[in-house]
Design a protein around this motif. Structure first.
Motif, PDB file in Angstrom:
ATOM      1  N   ARG A   1       0.825  -1.201   0.000  1.00  0.00           N
ATOM      2  CA  ARG A   1       0.000   0.000   0.000  1.00  0.00           C
ATOM      3  C   ARG A   1       0.863   1.256   0.000  1.00  0.00           C
ATOM      4  O   ARG A   1       1.982   1.252   0.519  1.00  0.00           O
ATOM      5  CB  ARG A   1      -0.943   0.011   1.208  1.00  0.00           C
TER       6      ARG A   1
ATOM      7  N   LYS B   1      -3.646   3.098  -0.352  1.00  0.00           N
ATOM      8  CA  LYS B   1      -4.219   2.240  -1.397  1.00  0.00           C
ATOM      9  C   LYS B   1      -3.150   1.456  -2.142  1.00  0.00           C
ATOM     10  O   LYS B   1      -1.992   1.862  -2.206  1.00  0.00           O
ATOM     11  CB  LYS B   1      -5.043   3.082  -2.378  1.00  0.00           C
ATOM     12  N   THR B   2      -3.551   0.344  -2.727  1.00  0.00           N
ATOM     13  CA  THR B   2      -2.665  -0.415  -3.601  1.00  0.00           C
ATOM     14  C   THR B   2      -2.687   0.226  -4.988  1.00  0.00           C
ATOM     15  O   THR B   2      -3.538   1.082  -5.277  1.00  0.00           O
ATOM     16  CB  THR B   2      -3.126  -1.868  -3.729  1.00  0.00           C
TER      17      THR B   2
ATOM     18  N   ASP C   1      -3.623  -1.112  -7.787  1.00  0.00           N
ATOM     19  CA  ASP C   1      -4.892  -1.436  -8.456  1.00  0.00           C
ATOM     20  C   ASP C   1      -6.025  -0.567  -7.928  1.00  0.00           C
ATOM     21  O   ASP C   1      -6.871  -0.100  -8.702  1.00  0.00           O
ATOM     22  CB  ASP C   1      -5.236  -2.915  -8.253  1.00  0.00           C
ATOM     23  N   GLU C   2      -6.050  -0.337  -6.627  1.00  0.00           N
ATOM     24  CA  GLU C   2      -7.101   0.507  -6.045  1.00  0.00           C
ATOM     25  C   GLU C   2      -6.963   1.945  -6.530  1.00  0.00           C
ATOM     26  O   GLU C   2      -7.969   2.623  -6.771  1.00  0.00           O
ATOM     27  CB  GLU C   2      -7.035   0.440  -4.521  1.00  0.00           C
ATOM     28  N   CYS C   3      -5.722   2.413  -6.681  1.00  0.00           N
ATOM     29  CA  CYS C   3      -5.497   3.770  -7.201  1.00  0.00           C
ATOM     30  C   CYS C   3      -6.081   3.913  -8.602  1.00  0.00           C
ATOM     31  O   CYS C   3      -6.736   4.912  -8.926  1.00  0.00           O
ATOM     32  CB  CYS C   3      -4.001   4.082  -7.235  1.00  0.00           C
ATOM     33  N   CYS C   4      -5.826   2.919  -9.430  1.00  0.00           N
ATOM     34  CA  CYS C   4      -6.319   2.966 -10.806  1.00  0.00           C
ATOM     35  C   CYS C   4      -7.841   2.872 -10.859  1.00  0.00           C
ATOM     36  O   CYS C   4      -8.477   3.440 -11.748  1.00  0.00           O
ATOM     37  CB  CYS C   4      -5.692   1.838 -11.625  1.00  0.00           C
ATOM     38  N   GLU C   5      -8.421   2.198  -9.902  1.00  0.00           N
ATOM     39  CA  GLU C   5      -9.876   2.073  -9.860  1.00  0.00           C
ATOM     40  C   GLU C   5     -10.550   3.391  -9.509  1.00  0.00           C
ATOM     41  O   GLU C   5     -11.575   3.756 -10.089  1.00  0.00           O
ATOM     42  CB  GLU C   5     -10.288   1.006  -8.838  1.00  0.00           C
ATOM     43  N   ILE C   6      -9.980   4.127  -8.562  1.00  0.00           N
ATOM     44  CA  ILE C   6     -10.654   5.338  -8.095  1.00  0.00           C
ATOM     45  C   ILE C   6     -10.288   6.587  -8.905  1.00  0.00           C
ATOM     46  O   ILE C   6     -11.072   7.530  -8.984  1.00  0.00           O
ATOM     47  CB  ILE C   6     -10.351   5.605  -6.603  1.00  0.00           C
TER      48      ILE C   6
ATOM     49  N   LYS D   1      -8.050   6.730 -12.312  1.00  0.00           N
ATOM     50  CA  LYS D   1      -7.115   6.263 -13.348  1.00  0.00           C
ATOM     51  C   LYS D   1      -6.450   7.423 -14.068  1.00  0.00           C
ATOM     52  O   LYS D   1      -5.241   7.377 -14.371  1.00  0.00           O
ATOM     53  CB  LYS D   1      -7.879   5.390 -14.355  1.00  0.00           C
TER      54      LYS D   1
END
Length: 224
Positions: free
Chosen positions: A18, A94-95, A97-102, A104
């Motif tokens: 994270r 955040k990880t 992947d989570e960063c890219c989700e919220i 991008k």
């Protein structure tokens, strides 16, 4: 001046990969064992070098180490907020992947210009490195100083002390619980020592630290 730069030990954020900058993250069970070993190492180092001052990030994963060293050596801890890890803003905790989700778009902009892009609600890498440089300028040139902080802090200080470009920091493998020693005299910095206690050998029945040492930022910036 001799600077002893220490990165904190393993936390849950490291294990989960994270982006914990200003976000608090507790030690893992292995991190607790690492802390005890690291504190012993630093106490022994104080006997050889005699720290004149001990500085710490206010974040608990660094401060607890400094506090234990201070208690054992009878030296006061000076907390400086400039020693905190990079402020990841909207990506805090955040990880990848989570960063890219919220966010991008913001993530992509950051990766395209990670040195100067100001992360929303956070900062840019260049701003962060300026803070590290400002801290260094205020130190007494004839003292031996222990700094307990974060990987980003150590990177920022190394590039400043050795007069290197900011993005050269990725060439330094600053591991969890590592100790880096730099001699700095008359404006010239010399990397003296980079060492990490053999945690994998000393802490039994635990998997290798290798995965916890993987930097989310380095993997994203260097490998794309």
């Amino acid at each position: 001046m001799k600077l002893v730069l220490v990165r904190h030990v393993e936390t849950t954020g490291n294990v989960e990969h994270r982006l914990n900058g200003h976000t608090e993250s507790q030690y893992t069970s292995r991190g607790e064992a690492m802390k005890e070993l690291l504190v012993e190492e630093l106490i022994a180092l104080d006997e050889k070098l005699a720290f004149d001052r001990i500085y710490s990030s206010p974040t608990s994963r660094a401060y607890k180490i400094a506090a234990d060293v201070g208690a054992a050596t009878g030296k006061q801890i000076q907390v400086d907020h400039r020693l905190r890890e990079f402020n990841f803003g909207i990506f805090e905790g955040k990880t990848r992947d989570e960063c890219c989700e919220i966010a991008k778009d913001e993530w992509d902009l950051w990766m395209e210009d990670y040195l100067d892009y100001v992360v929303p609600e956070g900062q840019s890498q260049r701003e962060y490195h300026i803070l590290c440089k400002e801290f260094l300028k205020e130190l007494n040139s004839d003292e031996t100083v222990l700094v307990v902080a974060h990987g980003g802090t150590v990177h920022g200080m190394l590039t400043s002390l050795l007069e290197l470009p900011i993005d050269s920091k990725w060439h330094f493998d600053i591991r969890l619980g590592s100790i880096t020693v730099v001699n700095y005299n008359d404006g010239f910095g010399m990397l003296s020592t980079m060492m990490t206690p053999p945690y994998d050998e000393l802490i039994k029945n635990q998997p290798s630290l290798r995965e916890s040492n993987v930097s989310v930022m380095k993997a994203s910036v260097v490998n794309g």
